[in-house]
Scaffold this motif. Structure first.
Motif, PDB file in Angstrom:
ATOM      1  N   SER A  28       0.808  -1.219   0.000  1.00 44.85           N
ATOM      2  CA  SER A  28       0.000   0.000   0.000  1.00 44.85           C
ATOM      3  C   SER A  28       0.844   1.274   0.000  1.00 44.85           C
ATOM      4  O   SER A  28       0.313   2.372  -0.116  1.00 44.85           O
ATOM      5  N   LEU A  29       2.144   1.148   0.112  1.00 43.75           N
ATOM      6  CA  LEU A  29       3.036   2.308   0.197  1.00 43.75           C
ATOM      7  C   LEU A  29       3.378   2.861  -1.183  1.00 43.75           C
ATOM      8  O   LEU A  29       3.280   2.156  -2.183  1.00 43.75           O
ATOM      9  N   SER A  30       3.811   4.102  -1.202  1.00 42.04           N
ATOM     10  CA  SER A  30       4.203   4.727  -2.468  1.00 42.04           C
ATOM     11  C   SER A  30       5.420   4.039  -3.076  1.00 42.04           C
ATOM     12  O   SER A  30       5.623   4.071  -4.283  1.00 42.04           O
ATOM     13  N   ASP A  31       6.232   3.417  -2.246  1.00 44.64           N
ATOM     14  CA  ASP A  31       7.410   2.675  -2.692  1.00 44.64           C
ATOM     15  C   ASP A  31       7.615   1.546  -1.690  1.00 44.64           C
ATOM     16  O   ASP A  31       7.798   1.791  -0.498  1.00 44.64           O
ATOM     17  N   GLU A  32       7.565   0.313  -2.144  1.00 44.83           N
ATOM     18  CA  GLU A  32       7.673  -0.838  -1.245  1.00 44.83           C
ATOM     19  C   GLU A  32       8.999  -0.885  -0.486  1.00 44.83           C
ATOM     20  O   GLU A  32       9.097  -1.486   0.574  1.00 44.83           O
ATOM     21  N   ASN A  33      10.016  -0.223  -1.016  1.00 48.60           N
ATOM     22  CA  ASN A  33      11.338  -0.257  -0.396  1.00 48.60           C
ATOM     23  C   ASN A  33      11.488   0.680   0.795  1.00 48.60           C
ATOM     24  O   ASN A  33      12.550   0.712   1.420  1.00 48.60           O
ATOM     25  N   ILE A  34      10.452   1.452   1.124  1.00 53.88           N
ATOM     26  CA  ILE A  34      10.570   2.372   2.260  1.00 53.88           C
ATOM     27  C   ILE A  34      10.203   1.710   3.580  1.00 53.88           C
ATOM     28  O   ILE A  34      10.361   2.300   4.641  1.00 53.88           O
ATOM     29  N   LEU A  35       9.731   0.472   3.553  1.00 50.15           N
ATOM     30  CA  LEU A  35       9.480  -0.306   4.758  1.00 50.15           C
ATOM     31  C   LEU A  35      10.588  -1.344   4.856  1.00 50.15           C
ATOM     32  O   LEU A  35      10.708  -2.222   4.006  1.00 50.15           O
ATOM     33  N   ILE A  36      11.424  -1.197   5.882  1.00 53.82           N
ATOM     34  CA  ILE A  36      12.545  -2.122   6.002  1.00 53.82           C
ATOM     35  C   ILE A  36      12.467  -2.907   7.299  1.00 53.82           C
ATOM     36  O   ILE A  36      11.983  -2.417   8.313  1.00 53.82           O
ATOM     37  N   GLU A  37      12.930  -4.128   7.228  1.00 54.74           N
ATOM     38  CA  GLU A  37      12.993  -4.984   8.414  1.00 54.74           C
ATOM     39  C   GLU A  37      14.289  -4.671   9.160  1.00 54.74           C
ATOM     40  O   GLU A  37      15.343  -4.516   8.559  1.00 54.74           O
ATOM     41  N   THR A  38      14.195  -4.547  10.477  1.00 55.18           N
ATOM     42  CA  THR A  38      15.356  -4.202  11.296  1.00 55.18           C
ATOM     43  C   THR A  38      15.430  -5.125  12.510  1.00 55.18           C
ATOM     44  O   THR A  38      14.582  -5.993  12.692  1.00 55.18           O
ATOM     45  N   GLY A  39      16.406  -4.881  13.346  1.00 53.39           N
ATOM     46  CA  GLY A  39      16.545  -5.653  14.572  1.00 53.39           C
ATOM     47  C   GLY A  39      17.856  -5.326  15.262  1.00 53.39           C
ATOM     48  O   GLY A  39      18.602  -4.446  14.827  1.00 53.39           O
ATOM     49  N   PRO A  40      18.156  -6.029  16.349  1.00 54.65           N
ATOM     50  CA  PRO A  40      19.393  -5.772  17.086  1.00 54.65           C
ATOM     51  C   PRO A  40      20.653  -5.891  16.234  1.00 54.65           C
ATOM     52  O   PRO A  40      21.633  -5.187  16.477  1.00 54.65           O
ATOM     53  N   GLU A  41      20.626  -6.748  15.217  1.00 54.33           N
ATOM     54  CA  GLU A  41      21.796  -6.880  14.342  1.00 54.33           C
ATOM     55  C   GLU A  41      22.134  -5.543  13.692  1.00 54.33           C
ATOM     56  O   GLU A  41      23.302  -5.157  13.606  1.00 54.33           O
ATOM     57  N   ASP A  42      21.102  -4.833  13.215  1.00 54.55           N
ATOM     58  CA  ASP A  42      21.321  -3.518  12.610  1.00 54.55           C
ATOM     59  C   ASP A  42      21.851  -2.527  13.639  1.00 54.55           C
ATOM     60  O   ASP A  42      22.699  -1.689  13.328  1.00 54.55           O
ATOM     61  N   TYR A  43      21.348  -2.609  14.861  1.00 56.16           N
ATOM     62  CA  TYR A  43      21.795  -1.699  15.921  1.00 56.16           C
ATOM     63  C   TYR A  43      23.294  -1.883  16.169  1.00 56.16           C
ATOM     64  O   TYR A  43      24.039  -0.908  16.257  1.00 56.16           O
ATOM     65  N   ILE A  44      23.725  -3.126  16.256  1.00 55.78           N
ATOM     66  CA  ILE A  44      25.149  -3.400  16.490  1.00 55.78           C
ATOM     67  C   ILE A  44      25.982  -3.032  15.265  1.00 55.78           C
ATOM     68  O   ILE A  44      27.010  -2.377  15.381  1.00 55.78           O
ATOM     69  N   ASP A  45      25.550  -3.436  14.088  1.00 53.46           N
ATOM     70  CA  ASP A  45      26.335  -3.194  12.870  1.00 53.46           C
ATOM     71  C   ASP A  45      26.427  -1.716  12.506  1.00 53.46           C
ATOM     72  O   ASP A  45      27.480  -1.245  12.076  1.00 53.46           O
ATOM     73  N   GLN A  46      25.333  -0.982  12.663  1.00 59.20           N
ATOM     74  CA  GLN A  46      25.283   0.391  12.172  1.00 59.20           C
ATOM     75  C   GLN A  46      25.481   1.447  13.253  1.00 59.20           C
ATOM     76  O   GLN A  46      26.001   2.522  12.966  1.00 59.20           O
ATOM     77  N   CYS A  47      25.067   1.176  14.470  1.00 58.42           N
ATOM     78  CA  CYS A  47      25.084   2.198  15.514  1.00 58.42           C
ATOM     79  C   CYS A  47      26.278   2.075  16.458  1.00 58.42           C
ATOM     80  O   CYS A  47      26.933   3.066  16.775  1.00 58.42           O
ATOM     81  N   TYR A  48      26.538   0.876  16.918  1.00 60.85           N
ATOM     82  CA  TYR A  48      27.588   0.667  17.918  1.00 60.85           C
ATOM     83  C   TYR A  48      28.945   1.241  17.502  1.00 60.85           C
ATOM     84  O   TYR A  48      29.615   1.865  18.327  1.00 60.85           O
ATOM     85  N   PRO A  49      29.413   1.072  16.252  1.00 59.89           N
ATOM     86  CA  PRO A  49      30.769   1.533  15.900  1.00 59.89           C
ATOM     87  C   PRO A  49      31.022   3.017  16.157  1.00 59.89           C
ATOM     88  O   PRO A  49      32.176   3.417  16.311  1.00 59.89           O
ATOM     89  N   VAL A  50      29.998   3.825  16.229  1.00 60.55           N
ATOM     90  CA  VAL A  50      30.175   5.263  16.458  1.00 60.55           C
ATOM     91  C   VAL A  50      30.587   5.541  17.911  1.00 60.55           C
ATOM     92  O   VAL A  50      31.382   6.444  18.176  1.00 60.55           O
ATOM     93  N   PHE A  51      30.101   4.765  18.847  1.00 62.26           N
ATOM     94  CA  PHE A  51      30.280   5.094  20.261  1.00 62.26           C
ATOM     95  C   PHE A  51      31.691   4.929  20.814  1.00 62.26           C
ATOM     96  O   PHE A  51      32.099   5.724  21.662  1.00 62.26           O
ATOM     97  N   PRO A  52      32.486   3.970  20.379  1.00 60.05           N
ATOM     98  CA  PRO A  52      33.860   3.883  20.898  1.00 60.05           C
ATOM     99  C   PRO A  52      34.794   4.973  20.365  1.00 60.05           C
ATOM    100  O   PRO A  52      35.906   5.126  20.856  1.00 60.05           O
TER     101      PRO A  52
END
Length: 138
Positions: A28-52
């Motif tokens: 139902s979205l204007s572009d099907e690619n704007i709904l993405i599946e996420t989870g803790p893996e994304d948090y560790i892979d994408q977010c954690y590296p900034v904090f150290p």
């Protein structure tokens, strides 16, 4: 901006999030690619590296620009109550600070543990492009 569309919290209270009509929403979205599946893996892979990184090399913009949309400006806020340990509400500020220092000494192993039940990362994130992506047409 992004909109989190459910969270690990739902699973903790017995809601079967897999039975929700995610594919119906996606189509139902204007572009099907704007709904993405996420989870803790994304948090560790994408977010954690900034904090150290040293303070002068760390920027909130590095978190905002991550593709999952799940990064928080505080590392531990990816968890319920901003704590990877359950039942810390009765601790004093000094006790919480000591706990955080212990996490650092252990290289944040508790944060990197993807099976930690305190994770509170949404299972899906929507990056709306038009108003109809967040509000159905009347």
């Amino acid at each position: 901006g992004s909109l989190p569309l459910d969270s690990a919290d739902g699973a903790a209270v017995g809601i079967d999030l897999s039975s929700l009509p995610w594919n119906e929403l996606r189509t139902s979205l204007s572009d099907e690619n704007i709904l993405i599946e996420t989870g803790p893996e994304d948090y560790i892979d994408q977010c954690y590296p900034v904090f150290p990184l040293p303070d002068e090399d760390r920027s909130h913009y590095d978190l905002l620009n991550q593709p999952s949309g799940v990064c928080m400006n505080q590392l531990l806020c990816g968890f319920k109550g901003c704590s990877p340990v359950a039942n810390v509400t009765d601790l004093t500020i000094l006790e919480k600070w000591q706990m955080f220092e212990d996490f650092q000494k252990d290289n944040f192993a508790i944060v990197k543990d993807l099976s930690n039940p305190s994770y509170n990362i949404p299972n899906y994130v929507l990056f709306p492009k038009v108003a109809g992506d967040v509000h159905p047409p009347l």
